[in-house]
Design a protein around this motif. Structure first.
Motif, PDB file in Angstrom:
ATOM      1  N   GLY A 160     -29.902 -62.395 129.351  1.00 35.73           N
ATOM      2  CA  GLY A 160     -30.969 -63.352 129.066  1.00 35.73           C
ATOM      3  C   GLY A 160     -32.333 -62.709 129.019  1.00 35.73           C
ATOM      4  O   GLY A 160     -32.542 -61.690 128.348  1.00 35.73           O
ATOM      5  N   LEU A 161     -33.287 -63.267 129.757  1.00 36.41           N
ATOM      6  CA  LEU A 161     -34.649 -62.741 129.763  1.00 36.41           C
ATOM      7  C   LEU A 161     -34.678 -61.314 130.302  1.00 36.41           C
ATOM      8  O   LEU A 161     -35.546 -60.517 129.939  1.00 36.41           O
ATOM      9  CB  LEU A 161     -35.540 -63.657 130.615  1.00 36.41           C
ATOM     10  CG  LEU A 161     -37.051 -63.554 130.420  1.00 36.41           C
ATOM     11  CD1 LEU A 161     -37.446 -63.865 128.980  1.00 36.41           C
ATOM     12  CD2 LEU A 161     -37.771 -64.486 131.391  1.00 36.41           C
ATOM     13  N   GLY A 162     -33.711 -60.975 131.139  1.00 34.25           N
ATOM     14  CA  GLY A 162     -33.653 -59.632 131.684  1.00 34.25           C
ATOM     15  C   GLY A 162     -33.392 -58.557 130.654  1.00 34.25           C
ATOM     16  O   GLY A 162     -33.589 -57.368 130.927  1.00 34.25           O
ATOM     17  N   GLU A 165     -36.066 -55.692 129.769  1.00 34.26           N
ATOM     18  CA  GLU A 165     -36.115 -54.405 130.464  1.00 34.26           C
ATOM     19  C   GLU A 165     -34.787 -53.669 130.394  1.00 34.26           C
ATOM     20  O   GLU A 165     -34.756 -52.442 130.290  1.00 34.26           O
ATOM     21  CB  GLU A 165     -36.487 -54.625 131.943  1.00 34.26           C
ATOM     22  CG  GLU A 165     -37.906 -55.091 132.181  1.00 34.26           C
ATOM     23  CD  GLU A 165     -38.099 -56.565 131.880  1.00 34.26           C
ATOM     24  OE1 GLU A 165     -37.128 -57.340 132.039  1.00 34.26           O
ATOM     25  OE2 GLU A 165     -39.214 -56.956 131.474  1.00 34.26           O
ATOM     26  N   LEU A 166     -33.685 -54.394 130.437  1.00 41.53           N
ATOM     27  CA  LEU A 166     -32.374 -53.755 130.533  1.00 41.53           C
ATOM     28  C   LEU A 166     -32.002 -53.014 129.257  1.00 41.53           C
ATOM     29  O   LEU A 166     -31.427 -51.926 129.309  1.00 41.53           O
ATOM     30  CB  LEU A 166     -31.311 -54.799 130.864  1.00 41.53           C
ATOM     31  CG  LEU A 166     -29.911 -54.275 131.159  1.00 41.53           C
ATOM     32  CD1 LEU A 166     -29.912 -53.447 132.446  1.00 41.53           C
ATOM     33  CD2 LEU A 166     -28.925 -55.431 131.269  1.00 41.53           C
ATOM     34  N   SER A 171     -38.445 -57.959 121.914  1.00 41.14           N
ATOM     35  CA  SER A 171     -38.498 -59.183 121.115  1.00 41.14           C
ATOM     36  C   SER A 171     -38.110 -60.420 121.923  1.00 41.14           C
ATOM     37  O   SER A 171     -38.313 -61.548 121.477  1.00 41.14           O
ATOM     38  CB  SER A 171     -37.592 -59.066 119.888  1.00 41.14           C
ATOM     39  OG  SER A 171     -36.225 -59.095 120.255  1.00 41.14           O
ATOM     40  N   VAL A 172     -37.558 -60.216 123.114  1.00 42.44           N
ATOM     41  CA  VAL A 172     -37.200 -61.343 123.977  1.00 42.44           C
ATOM     42  C   VAL A 172     -38.460 -61.820 124.698  1.00 42.44           C
ATOM     43  O   VAL A 172     -39.205 -61.009 125.251  1.00 42.44           O
ATOM     44  CB  VAL A 172     -36.135 -60.938 125.008  1.00 42.44           C
ATOM     45  CG1 VAL A 172     -35.791 -62.121 125.916  1.00 42.44           C
ATOM     46  CG2 VAL A 172     -34.890 -60.435 124.306  1.00 42.44           C
ATOM     47  N   ARG A 173     -38.687 -63.119 124.681  1.00 40.06           N
ATOM     48  CA  ARG A 173     -39.853 -63.663 125.381  1.00 40.06           C
ATOM     49  C   ARG A 173     -39.485 -64.978 126.067  1.00 40.06           C
ATOM     50  O   ARG A 173     -38.511 -65.628 125.702  1.00 40.06           O
ATOM     51  CB  ARG A 173     -41.019 -63.870 124.420  1.00 40.06           C
ATOM     52  CG  ARG A 173     -40.793 -64.904 123.333  1.00 40.06           C
ATOM     53  CD  ARG A 173     -42.025 -65.019 122.438  1.00 40.06           C
ATOM     54  NE  ARG A 173     -41.948 -66.130 121.505  1.00 40.06           N
ATOM     55  CZ  ARG A 173     -41.439 -66.042 120.283  1.00 40.06           C
ATOM     56  NH1 ARG A 173     -40.969 -64.892 119.845  1.00 40.06           N
ATOM     57  NH2 ARG A 173     -41.416 -67.109 119.494  1.00 40.06           N
ATOM     58  N   ALA A 174     -40.287 -65.328 127.035  1.00 40.18           N
ATOM     59  CA  ALA A 174     -40.041 -66.551 127.796  1.00 40.18           C
ATOM     60  C   ALA A 174     -40.651 -67.760 127.093  1.00 40.18           C
ATOM     61  O   ALA A 174     -41.734 -67.678 126.510  1.00 40.18           O
ATOM     62  CB  ALA A 174     -40.633 -66.418 129.192  1.00 40.18           C
TER      63      ALA A 174
END
Length: 312
Positions: A160-162, A165-166, A171-174
């Motif tokens: 998910g949101l992690g 960093e992982l 491009s992933v945002r909250a």
């Protein structure tokens, strides 16, 4: 547990929200030896904050999302046959400002009848189903994909949101969602008006523990504490739909950060395993506000990418 790398069917699933749990269930029920790593208990994840209405919302690409949602709808309808065990019910409702695609309208009917999921019951149900299939849940944070690849030949990234960093994936945002739960004054049907504003929605979702009132969709916001002014505005909007809610006792405030991505990442890649070989990594993240809605369709597609080990 012995050296799982000696078993070709071994997998590590990263992420204990609804996407990770559902994917782990599918893999385990197809005969894989699955370990699920999550730094949080399922009840501590963003999925636990979800209102639980099965309806495609804030997810791209729309065409694939609709296919995932349609296939998931069928599974949720089956789960609704045991609502006390699964937390899934089929409930009538209305969405006056939206015209669903024909495929979705054919499933939900007129007026629409859609699965409504009590996440407090549903997430423990998934854990129980996973463990009954031989899966092993571990409270453990993945420091890297390579760490998981060193443990098992198959890694499924449902972080998910992690994933920011992982992976890493910038491009992933909250997308921040704030809701509250009030005592139910007699609301029996759900109501959703998604066009309240650019970062607002209005919805009433009757659950066994009260009525979920929402909500917000604040792109890029990551404040996890409930905002009192926002909560008051939510109550005002919902009371305009059902005046009985104006004085309903507030039971709980909730905030969740939806893991949005310009498009869901559901694809496979190869990773070095640290021993001169490779591991298969299947990514399954970026579902925005529709993680529950598309969870079963995405889990089955992720299992197909895993390939021969699952019998596909």
């Amino acid at each position: 547990m012995g050296d799982v790398r000696q078993r070709n069917e071994a997998a590590v699933v990263i992420g204990g929200g609804v996407i990770g749990l559902t994917t782990a269930v599918v893999l385990a029920e197809r005969g894989m030896a699955v370990r699920l790593w999550s730094p949080q208990e399922p009840g501590e994840t963003t999925s636990a904050v979800a209102g639980g209405l099965i309806w495609p919302y804030r997810i791209e690409p729309q065409a694939r999302a609709l296919d995932w949602a349609v296939r998931s709808f069928r599974h949720f309808s089956w789960l609704a046959e045991q609502p006390g065990l699964t937390g899934v019910r089929l409930v009538r409702g209305s969405m006056p400002d939206s015209s669903p695609p024909p495929e979705w309208a054919a499933l939900t009917g007129t007026p629409p009848r859609a699965p409504l999921v009590d996440m407090r019951t549903y997430l423990p149900y998934l854990v129980g189903r996973f463990e009954a299939a031989g899966g092993r849940w571990e409270r453990r944070a993945a420091r890297s994909l390579a760490q998981a690849a060193a443990v098992a030949p198959v890694v499924v990234n449902c972080s998910g949101l992690g994933a920011r960093e992982l992976v890493p994936d910038p491009s992933v945002r909250a997308v921040r969602g704030q809701i509250l739960v009030v005592e139910n004054p007699g609301v029996e049907e759900w109501y959703v008006a998604a066009s309240s504003g650019a970062d607002e929605t209005t919805y009433l979702l009757p659950q066994p523990y009260g009525v979920v009132l929402g909500g917000t969709a604040q792109d890029g916001a990551e404040e996890r504490e409930p905002d009192p002014a926002t909560a008051e505005a939510i109550v005002r909007r919902c009371a305009a739909v059902d005046p009985r809610l104006a004085d309903a006792k507030v039971l709980e405030h909730r905030v969740g950060l939806r893991p949005f991505r310009p498009s869901v990442r559901l694809e496979a890649q190869r990773l070095p395993d640290g021993r001169g070989g490779e591991a298969l990594c299947v990514h399954n993240y970026g579902h925005g506000g529709a993680g529950v809605t598309v969870s079963w369709g995405c889990a089955v597609d992720a299992a197909r990418l895993v390939g021969p080990a699952t019998g596909e």
